[in-house]
Every structure is written in C-alpha cells, then in structure tokens.
Design an enzyme around this catalytic site. Structure first.
Site, PDB file in Angstrom:
ATOM      1  N   TYR A 155       0.845  -1.209   0.000  1.00 47.09           N
ATOM      2  CA  TYR A 155       0.000   0.000   0.000  1.00 47.09           C
ATOM      3  C   TYR A 155       0.881   1.261   0.000  1.00 47.09           C
ATOM      4  O   TYR A 155       0.476   2.313  -0.478  1.00 47.09           O
ATOM      5  CB  TYR A 155      -0.964  -0.028   1.191  1.00 47.09           C
ATOM      6  CG  TYR A 155      -2.165   0.859   1.009  1.00 47.09           C
ATOM      7  CD1 TYR A 155      -3.046   0.679  -0.056  1.00 47.09           C
ATOM      8  CD2 TYR A 155      -2.439   1.898   1.900  1.00 47.09           C
ATOM      9  CE1 TYR A 155      -4.154   1.498  -0.227  1.00 47.09           C
ATOM     10  CE2 TYR A 155      -3.547   2.719   1.735  1.00 47.09           C
ATOM     11  CZ  TYR A 155      -4.395   2.510   0.684  1.00 47.09           C
ATOM     12  OH  TYR A 155      -5.487   3.324   0.508  1.00 47.09           O
ATOM     13  N   LYS A 162      -2.955   8.376   3.217  1.00 45.09           N
ATOM     14  CA  LYS A 162      -4.173   8.172   4.029  1.00 45.09           C
ATOM     15  C   LYS A 162      -3.942   8.625   5.473  1.00 45.09           C
ATOM     16  O   LYS A 162      -4.870   9.096   6.130  1.00 45.09           O
ATOM     17  CB  LYS A 162      -4.620   6.706   3.989  1.00 45.09           C
ATOM     18  CG  LYS A 162      -5.140   6.251   2.623  1.00 45.09           C
ATOM     19  CD  LYS A 162      -6.316   7.064   2.131  1.00 45.09           C
ATOM     20  CE  LYS A 162      -7.008   6.436   0.942  1.00 45.09           C
ATOM     21  NZ  LYS A 162      -7.962   7.353   0.294  1.00 45.09           N
TER      22      LYS A 162
END
Ligand code: NAD
Length: 255
Positions: A155, A162
């Site tokens: 990720y 995020k």
C-alpha cells in the site's frame, strides 16, 4: 420522507459503476438527497454523466482536484443553482502505479508529492472551497483505508497519504466544529474498483479480508454507502473527527 429529504450535496469520485462513490450516491438518492457530481476528465464524463442522470442529477461538472480554479468553479456553480448545500463526499485518491510497485524506500519525490496532493491535500482545499456554501450543520465525509495506521504490504505511499488524510479530518473537524460543520472519514475494507486495481497483490488483500474479518465476507459499495449516509445525515449530529471502520471488523481482529 427519507433521511436525506430536503438535503443537497455533491459527490467527488465517481469513475464508474464500481466506484465506492457510486455506492454512496445510490444510498443518498434512495434516502431522498438531491445530488451533484463531478468527473475527472472528458473520458470519464462519458461514464459519469449517464450514471449521475440516472439519479436525477442536474449539476454534473468537471473537476481535477489539482486544479484549484476548477474546484472554485464547482462550488460557485452550486451556489448559483442551489444557494447553500448540506454535504460533500470526497472519494478521491491517486498514486503513480510505479510507486505502488517498487519497495517503499524507492518512492520518488514527485510520486510522493502527487499521492499526497491528490489523496490528502485535496480534502483541505475542497473543504476551503465548500465553506462559503456549506450550511451550519453541514457534513463532509472522505474515504480512507487501514494502510494509514498499519504498514499494509504494497500500500506504500498511499498509506502515508491516508495517514495525512485522516489527520486532516481531525484538524478540519476541530476547526469547523464551532461552525456546526462535521468532518469524518469512512475506512473501507478492500473493494474491487478501478483505483484498487493499481495496488499490487490486491486479490490477496481481498482473500485475507474475507477469511479474517469477523463478518467472514468482503464489504460492498452498499455497506460503505450506508455508513456514509449515516455520517452525512442528522442521525450523526454528534459525530465529528471520527475514522469510522466499515471493514467487517478486520481492523481489530487478531491474526
Ligand atoms: P475509483 O477508481 O472508483 O475512484 C477513485 C476516484 O478518484 C476516481 O473517480 C478518479 O477519477 C478520482 N480521481 C483520481 N485523481 C483525481 C484528480 N486529480 N481529481 C479528481 N478526481 C480524481 O476507486 P475507489 O476505490 O472507489 O476509490 C474511492 C476512494 O475510496 C479513494 O479515496 C480510495 O482510496 C478509497 N478506498 C478504496 C478502497 C478499495 O479497496 N477500493 C478501500 C478503502 C478506501
């Protein structure tokens, strides 16, 4: 009378009928909300316009969040046509594919900047542009993922983006609480979408989530749509600055 009858708002982030934003839009419309949509570029307009029109949307505008002028234009058009609005949905993220393929330490400076700009800063600039037209009692929701607080394999830079996004939610919520405006995030479990296809080994994430989540199934666009509906509605008038997990319980399950 639906939960959102009489409420108007805008959804950023529909690319196609698999988009999480589309799941949210359907729930909001079913609850009686009047919706406006944006699309990233002409190629996507062809997909977004018919979807938006199927939910009776009249305001469908271009907006690349990297372009501040376009963002300002979107909200001034909303003010012209609607006056004030009740909610904003931010369901936008982007990182270069190569930055998601390489080991994290190889993330380029430019790739880092782009991911943070489009996926996190855009919530700040969008909120700034929305403020003059948001009613007191207005609500903003963005979409995040567990990779913000855990080092989820592959990720990478998106997890850093995020984390910045979730922190921005708290700072915006702290600032805007006085004006009666709420800002929250929904942290969704993995869902097969266009953006997710850029993440290496995404299929593996789906498999692990289904196996380990207490609910023993993947979450859907509808699940995320319903939670977002709650956060945007008057059922959540006391909720702000929250990261609301909709991942079948995966985030707390052991193993
Ligand atoms: P998606 O590809 O359907 O949506 C991403 C949207 O971002 C697209 O509509 C795209 O046009 C838009 N976008 C990208 N760059 C943009 C720019 N410069 N300006 C304006 N729009 C831009 O994928 P999705 O999975 O529905 O993603 C929506 C949100 O949900 C993202 O924030 C994503 O990180 C988040 N999310 C997704 C998952 C998942 O597993 N799919 C899980 C948790 C969170």
């Amino acid at each position: 009378m639906g939960l959102m009858t009489g409420k108007k708002g805008i959804i950023f982030g529909v690319a196609n009928d698999k988009s999480i934003a589309w799941g949210i839009a359907q729930q909001l419309r079913e609850a009686g909300a009047e919706l406006a949509f944006t699309y990233l570029n002409e190629a996507l307009e062809k997909r977004v316009r018919p979807l938006a029109e199927s939910l009776d949307a009249k305001i469908i505008l271009p907006c690349d969040v990297q372009n501040e002028e376009e963002m300002v234009a979107v909200f001034s058009e909303l003010e012209k046509q609607w006056g004030k609005i009740d909610f904003v949905v931010h369901a936008i993220a982007f990182a270069n594919r190569e930055d998601l393929k390489h080991p994290f330490s190889q993330t380029s400076r430019e790739g880092f900047r782009i991911a943070l700009d489009i996926s996190a800063y855009s919530l700040v600039s969008m909120t700034r542009c929305a403020l003059p037209v948001l009613k007191p009692g207005g609500s903003i929701v963005t979409l995040t993922y567990l990779g913000s607080v855990r080092a989820v394999p592959q990720y990478n830079v998106m997890g850093v983006a995020k984390a910045a996004l979730e922190s921005s939610v708290r700072y915006l919520a702290a600032e805007l609480g006085e004006s009666g405006i709420r800002v929250n995030a929904v942290s969704a479990g993995p869902i097969k979408t266009l953006a997710a296809s850029g993440i290496a080994s995404f299929k593996e994430k789906l498999r692990v989530a289904e196996e380990r989540a207490p609910l023993k199934r993947l979450v859907t666009q509808d699940d995320v749509g319903k939670a977002t509906l709650y956060l945007l509605s008057d059922l959540a008038t006391g909720v702000t600055g929250e990261i609301h997990y909709v991942d079948g319980g995966f985030n707390f399950a052991a193993g």
